[in-house]
Design an enzyme around this catalytic site. Structure first.
Site, PDB file in Angstrom:
ATOM      1  N   HIS A   1       0.841  -1.191   0.000  1.00 52.91           N
ATOM      2  CA  HIS A   1       0.000   0.000   0.000  1.00 52.91           C
ATOM      3  C   HIS A   1       0.876   1.241   0.000  1.00 52.91           C
ATOM      4  O   HIS A   1       2.034   1.206   0.406  1.00 52.91           O
ATOM      5  CB  HIS A   1      -0.971   0.012   1.185  1.00 52.91           C
ATOM      6  CG  HIS A   1      -0.318  -0.031   2.536  1.00 52.91           C
ATOM      7  ND1 HIS A   1       0.257  -1.166   3.063  1.00 52.91           N
ATOM      8  CD2 HIS A   1      -0.162   0.939   3.471  1.00 52.91           C
ATOM      9  CE1 HIS A   1       0.737  -0.906   4.265  1.00 52.91           C
ATOM     10  NE2 HIS A   1       0.507   0.377   4.539  1.00 52.91           N
TER      11      HIS A   1
ATOM     12  N   HIS B   1       0.931   5.334   1.102  1.00 52.44           N
ATOM     13  CA  HIS B   1       0.346   6.403   1.902  1.00 52.44           C
ATOM     14  C   HIS B   1       0.416   7.698   1.111  1.00 52.44           C
ATOM     15  O   HIS B   1       1.480   8.066   0.614  1.00 52.44           O
ATOM     16  CB  HIS B   1       1.141   6.600   3.203  1.00 52.44           C
ATOM     17  CG  HIS B   1       1.064   5.460   4.149  1.00 52.44           C
ATOM     18  ND1 HIS B   1       0.230   5.449   5.237  1.00 52.44           N
ATOM     19  CD2 HIS B   1       1.729   4.275   4.175  1.00 52.44           C
ATOM     20  CE1 HIS B   1       0.382   4.311   5.898  1.00 52.44           C
ATOM     21  NE2 HIS B   1       1.286   3.576   5.269  1.00 52.44           N
TER      22      HIS B   1
END
Length: 138
Positions: free
Chosen positions: A102, A104
């Site tokens: 992932h 940010h």
């Protein structure tokens, strides 16, 4: 180390856990970080299963990076931030706490310090509002 399909992001992707969704398509989910480092902090989560950047399929990476850019622009526009930090952690020693790749997207405001990674949980109503504002910019 191998990918664990029981991680929290995999559960969110399967719809087992709710999230403040900003955007979703066949390749990724964008959602608000419930432990934000700043106002508008969101996550771009590829749907392809990988632990992090180190084991990700290069094709999945090439598909996700244009979305990372779009979300960074949208988050900045929606929040009026002065800049945007894009962060990605690989393994626990580097600060990774959820072992599903992932990115940010963290809006940065001049003169305002970022909160700690996974510091305090944000208000759900505020997150829902921000999700709508960022989504509208996409």
């Amino acid at each position: 180390m191998s990918y664990d399909p029981a991680n929290i992001f995999a559960k969110i992707l399967r719809g087992e856990i709710p999230a403040h969704k900003v955007f979703e398509d066949d390749t990724a989910l964008v959602m608000m970080d419930i432990f934000p480092q700043s106002r508008g902090h969101c996550l771009v989560i590829p749907k392809a299963a990988s632990r992090n950047l180190l084991d990700a399929d290069p094709a999945a990476l090439s598909a996700i990076m244009p979305l990372v850019q779009r979300v960074a622009k949208a988050a900045r526009a929606a929040t009026g931030a002065d800049g945007v930090r894009v962060v990605q952690f690989n393994e626990a020693a580097a600060g990774q706490t959820v072992f599903h790749l992932h990115f940010h997207i963290i809006p940065v405001y001049e003169g305002v310090a970022l909160g700690a990674h996974a510091g305090g949980q944000a208000d759900n109503a505020e997150l829902a509002g921000l999700a709508g504002e960022i989504s509208a910019q996409l």
